[in-house]
Scaffold this motif. Structure first.
Motif, mmCIF file in Angstrom:
data_model
loop_
_atom_site.group_PDB
_atom_site.id
_atom_site.type_symbol
_atom_site.label_atom_id
_atom_site.label_comp_id
_atom_site.label_asym_id
_atom_site.label_seq_id
_atom_site.Cartn_x
_atom_site.Cartn_y
_atom_site.Cartn_z
ATOM 1 N N THR A 1 4.458 -7.517 -4.141
ATOM 2 C CA THR A 1 4.311 -7.684 -2.705
ATOM 3 C C THR A 1 2.879 -8.034 -2.319
ATOM 4 O OG1 THR A 1 3.956 -5.301 -2.525
ATOM 5 C CG2 THR A 1 6.191 -6.089 -2.210
ATOM 6 N N THR A 2 2.745 -8.470 -1.072
ATOM 7 C CA THR A 2 1.427 -8.708 -0.495
ATOM 8 C C THR A 2 1.050 -7.478 0.315
ATOM 9 O OG1 THR A 2 1.800 -11.089 -0.366
ATOM 10 C CG2 THR A 2 0.053 -10.174 1.024
ATOM 11 N N ILE A 3 -0.078 -6.872 -0.023
ATOM 12 C CA ILE A 3 -0.483 -5.599 0.579
ATOM 13 C C ILE A 3 -1.877 -5.747 1.186
ATOM 14 C CG2 ILE A 3 -0.947 -3.155 0.168
ATOM 15 C CD1 ILE A 3 1.048 -3.227 -2.105
ATOM 16 N N LEU A 4 -2.014 -5.326 2.422
ATOM 17 C CA LEU A 4 -3.304 -5.318 3.112
ATOM 18 C C LEU A 4 -3.870 -3.907 3.072
ATOM 19 C CD1 LEU A 4 -5.359 -6.783 5.072
ATOM 20 C CD2 LEU A 4 -3.984 -5.818 6.931
ATOM 21 N N VAL A 5 -5.107 -3.770 2.633
ATOM 22 C CA VAL A 5 -5.785 -2.478 2.595
ATOM 23 C C VAL A 5 -6.901 -2.498 3.630
ATOM 24 C CG1 VAL A 5 -7.049 -0.803 1.197
ATOM 25 C CG2 VAL A 5 -5.262 -2.220 0.142
ATOM 26 N N THR A 6 -6.750 -1.709 4.703
ATOM 27 C CA THR A 6 -7.835 -1.616 5.675
ATOM 28 C C THR A 6 -8.883 -0.642 5.148
ATOM 29 O OG1 THR A 6 -7.004 0.267 6.965
ATOM 30 C CG2 THR A 6 -6.112 -1.927 7.502
ATOM 31 N N GLY A 7 -10.142 -0.897 5.507
ATOM 32 C CA GLY A 7 -11.204 -0.084 4.927
ATOM 33 C C GLY A 7 -11.281 -0.281 3.427
ATOM 34 N N GLY A 8 -10.952 -1.493 2.981
ATOM 35 C CA GLY A 8 -10.809 -1.758 1.558
ATOM 36 C C GLY A 8 -12.102 -1.850 0.781
ATOM 37 N N THR A 9 -13.249 -1.689 1.442
ATOM 38 C CA THR A 9 -14.524 -1.631 0.729
ATOM 39 C C THR A 9 -15.102 -0.219 0.720
ATOM 40 O OG1 THR A 9 -15.744 -2.232 2.742
ATOM 41 C CG2 THR A 9 -15.073 -4.029 1.288
ATOM 42 N N GLY A 10 -14.374 0.745 1.308
ATOM 43 C CA GLY A 10 -14.847 2.119 1.373
ATOM 44 C C GLY A 10 -14.557 2.903 0.109
ATOM 45 N N THR A 11 -14.934 4.169 0.125
ATOM 46 C CA THR A 11 -14.793 5.037 -1.049
ATOM 47 C C THR A 11 -13.360 5.078 -1.551
ATOM 48 O OG1 THR A 11 -16.635 6.416 -0.299
ATOM 49 C CG2 THR A 11 -15.119 7.385 -1.905
ATOM 50 N N LEU A 12 -12.403 5.286 -0.648
ATOM 51 C CA LEU A 12 -10.996 5.349 -1.027
ATOM 52 C C LEU A 12 -10.368 3.963 -1.090
ATOM 53 C CD1 LEU A 12 -8.356 6.893 -1.548
ATOM 54 C CD2 LEU A 12 -8.095 7.077 0.941
ATOM 55 N N GLY A 13 -10.574 3.154 -0.063
ATOM 56 C CA GLY A 13 -9.912 1.855 0.015
ATOM 57 C C GLY A 13 -10.231 0.944 -1.154
ATOM 58 N N ARG A 14 -11.468 0.998 -1.645
ATOM 59 C CA ARG A 14 -11.859 0.151 -2.785
ATOM 60 C C ARG A 14 -11.025 0.496 -4.011
ATOM 61 N NH1 ARG A 14 -15.115 1.679 -6.595
ATOM 62 N NH2 ARG A 14 -15.960 3.364 -5.298
ATOM 63 N N LEU A 15 -10.828 1.790 -4.258
ATOM 64 C CA LEU A 15 -10.035 2.209 -5.410
ATOM 65 C C LEU A 15 -8.566 1.841 -5.242
ATOM 66 C CD1 LEU A 15 -11.558 5.743 -6.102
ATOM 67 C CD2 LEU A 15 -12.075 3.592 -7.255
ATOM 68 N N VAL A 16 -8.059 1.985 -4.031
ATOM 69 C CA VAL A 16 -6.671 1.610 -3.766
ATOM 70 C C VAL A 16 -6.470 0.123 -4.042
ATOM 71 C CG1 VAL A 16 -4.919 1.368 -1.965
ATOM 72 C CG2 VAL A 16 -6.265 3.470 -2.114
ATOM 73 N N ALA A 17 -7.377 -0.706 -3.528
ATOM 74 C CA ALA A 17 -7.264 -2.153 -3.725
ATOM 75 C C ALA A 17 -7.318 -2.517 -5.210
ATOM 76 C CB ALA A 17 -8.370 -2.872 -2.956
ATOM 77 N N ASP B 1 -1.840 -3.518 -10.687
ATOM 78 C CA ASP B 1 -0.382 -3.429 -10.785
ATOM 79 C C ASP B 1 0.307 -4.757 -10.480
ATOM 80 O OD1 ASP B 1 -0.529 -0.799 -11.512
ATOM 81 O OD2 ASP B 1 0.019 0.005 -9.544
ATOM 82 N N GLY B 2 -0.487 -5.788 -10.192
ATOM 83 C CA GLY B 2 0.077 -7.111 -9.992
ATOM 84 C C GLY B 2 0.357 -7.511 -8.565
ATOM 85 N N HIS B 3 -0.033 -6.702 -7.593
ATOM 86 C CA HIS B 3 0.195 -7.050 -6.190
ATOM 87 C C HIS B 3 -0.866 -8.033 -5.706
ATOM 88 C CE1 HIS B 3 3.220 -3.892 -5.695
ATOM 89 N NE2 HIS B 3 2.407 -3.079 -6.363
ATOM 90 N N GLU B 4 -0.502 -8.825 -4.722
ATOM 91 C CA GLU B 4 -1.493 -9.635 -4.013
ATOM 92 C C GLU B 4 -2.123 -8.737 -2.956
ATOM 93 O OE1 GLU B 4 -1.807 -13.350 -0.857
ATOM 94 O OE2 GLU B 4 -0.056 -13.225 -2.182
ATOM 95 N N VAL B 5 -3.430 -8.590 -3.016
ATOM 96 C CA VAL B 5 -4.110 -7.634 -2.156
ATOM 97 C C VAL B 5 -5.095 -8.349 -1.233
ATOM 98 C CG1 VAL B 5 -5.628 -5.611 -2.086
ATOM 99 C CG2 VAL B 5 -3.895 -5.807 -3.879
ATOM 100 N N ARG B 6 -5.018 -8.006 0.043
ATOM 101 C CA ARG B 6 -6.000 -8.458 1.016
ATOM 102 C C ARG B 6 -6.842 -7.258 1.430
ATOM 103 N NH1 ARG B 6 -2.191 -12.047 5.169
ATOM 104 N NH2 ARG B 6 -1.211 -13.358 3.535
ATOM 105 N N VAL B 7 -8.153 -7.419 1.371
ATOM 106 C CA VAL B 7 -9.078 -6.351 1.747
ATOM 107 C C VAL B 7 -9.625 -6.639 3.129
ATOM 108 C CG1 VAL B 7 -11.313 -5.304 1.252
ATOM 109 C CG2 VAL B 7 -9.695 -5.726 -0.607
ATOM 110 N N LEU B 8 -9.371 -5.723 4.046
ATOM 111 C CA LEU B 8 -9.850 -5.881 5.416
ATOM 112 C C LEU B 8 -10.939 -4.851 5.685
ATOM 113 C CD1 LEU B 8 -7.756 -6.420 8.632
ATOM 114 C CD2 LEU B 8 -9.487 -4.617 8.563
ATOM 115 N N SER B 9 -12.074 -5.341 6.159
ATOM 116 C CA SER B 9 -13.138 -4.473 6.662
ATOM 117 C C SER B 9 -13.956 -5.293 7.646
ATOM 118 C CB SER B 9 -14.028 -3.949 5.522
ATOM 119 O OG SER B 9 -14.858 -4.987 5.023
ATOM 120 N N ARG B 10 -14.933 -4.694 8.245
ATOM 121 C CA ARG B 10 -15.707 -5.427 9.254
ATOM 122 C C ARG B 10 -16.521 -6.565 8.660
ATOM 123 N NH1 ARG B 10 -18.955 -0.937 12.427
ATOM 124 N NH2 ARG B 10 -18.896 -0.011 10.343
#
Length: 258
Positions: free
Chosen positions: A2-18, A24-33
């Motif tokens: 799937t295509t998954i958007l991670v908000t706060g994707g450069t933060g302590t938690l979001g970076r690891l999630v992304a 795992d093979g997902h298409e990931v979009r990282v959203l932050s300011r």
């Protein structure tokens, strides 16, 4: 995948999630300011946010701030509904409904927005991360005396373990409010502070100070803890070893000793 958007994707938690979602093979979009091509201030919303969520299957909402969280969540939900997002996963904090702390009240309000969004949703509450606890103790230890709130305990959890759980939830179907996630140990704040001082090589007198107010009473009553859900495995001492090594103690000559 799937295509998954991670908000706060450069933060302590979001970076690891992304990182884990990509592995795992997902298409990931990282959203932050400030993260291109999805640099968006969620509190403002607008066309850039609409573009970021277009074609997204799942959103993992890790972004958080001291102010504006509710507006940010409302904007994100509005855009997600318009884009037909299937699943919204939100990370919250254990005790947001039991401790009348201002930031917790905001997190609880966001939970309610998620629940009433009309989207498929999942909410995970976790206890405080080791990283946050160290940041707090670093600030408190700037003075010669380390003042602590008397009678308060904590149950810190390893952020990587929370990231693993969020990835698992994001890959699954909407599950509503899932079971809380807490660290492996409930500890007095003083014991955690002394462990930090030892690991970081700082020498401070430690003084427990009684405070006042409803939020303090909530913390003293363990409203932010989940001892029955002590599912994390990484201890605070293990985190400190990774962060500081064996710890250094400053001597009068300016040299350090292990």
């Amino acid at each position: 995948m799937t295509t998954i958007l991670v908000t706060g994707g450069t933060g302590t938690l979001g970076r690891l999630v992304a990182e884990r979602l990509r592995a795992d093979g997902h298409e990931v979009r990282v959203l932050s300011r400030h993260s291109q091509p999805y640099a968006v201030d969620l509190r403002e919303g607008g066309g850039a946010l609409d573009a970021a969520v277009a074609g997204v299957d799942t959103i993992v909402h890790c972004a958080s701030a001291q102010k504006g969280d509710e507006q940010a969540a409302a904007n994100l939900i509005r855009a997600a509904r318009g884009a037909g997002v299937r699943h919204l996963v939100y990370i919250s904090i254990v005790g947001v409904d039991r401790v009348p702390f201002r930031y917790y009240k905001s997190k609880l309000a966001v939970e309610r927005l998620v629940e009433e969004s009309g989207l498929g949703w999942t909410v995970l509450r976790a206890t405080q991360f080791h990283d946050l606890l160290v940041m707090v103790l670093q600030g408190l230890s700037k003075l010669p005396v380390l003042f602590l709130p008397a009678g308060v305990r904590d149950q810190p959890v390893e952020v990587a373990e929370v990231a693993d759980r969020l990835v698992e939830l994001a890959a699954g179907a909407p599950a509503g409010r899932v079971e809380d996630m807490g660290g492996p140990e409930v500890r007095t704040f003083e014991s955690l502070a002394r462990a930090y001082l030892k690991a970081s090589g700082r020498r401070r007198a430690v003084v427990n100070v009684p405070l006042w107010g409803a939020a303090y009473r909530g913390f003293r009553n363990d409203g932010h803890l989940t001892p029955r859900r002590a599912v994390g495995t990484g201890t605070f001492e293990e985190y400190l070893v990774g962060r500081f090594g064996g710890g250094q103690v400053r001597t009068g000559s300016g040299r350090s000793q292990a």
